[in-house]
Design a protein around this motif. Structure first.
Motif: not given
Length: 52
Positions: A2-19
């Motif tokens: 679950e921690i890994a999934a939350n980390g991946i979701l956080s990175l995806l949200n950051l990538a979306i924000l930057l794009l």
């Protein structure tokens, strides 16, 4: 797991924000300066008028 999934979701949200920021900056640049064709149209006009 679950921690890994939350980390991946956080990175995806950051990538979306930057794009989104990048896209917004590109739209502003296009609105201010025109696009590729407009830029090179001006270059051609200046080159043509300077050659006479």
């Amino acid at each position: 797991m679950e921690i890994a999934a939350n980390g991946i979701l956080s990175l995806l949200n950051l990538a979306i924000l930057l794009l989104e920021r990048q896209r917004t900056a590109q739209v502003r640049g296009f609105e201010r300066n025109g696009g590729f064709s407009e830029h090179f149209s001006g270059v051609r006009k200046r080159a043509f008028s300077g050659s006479r």
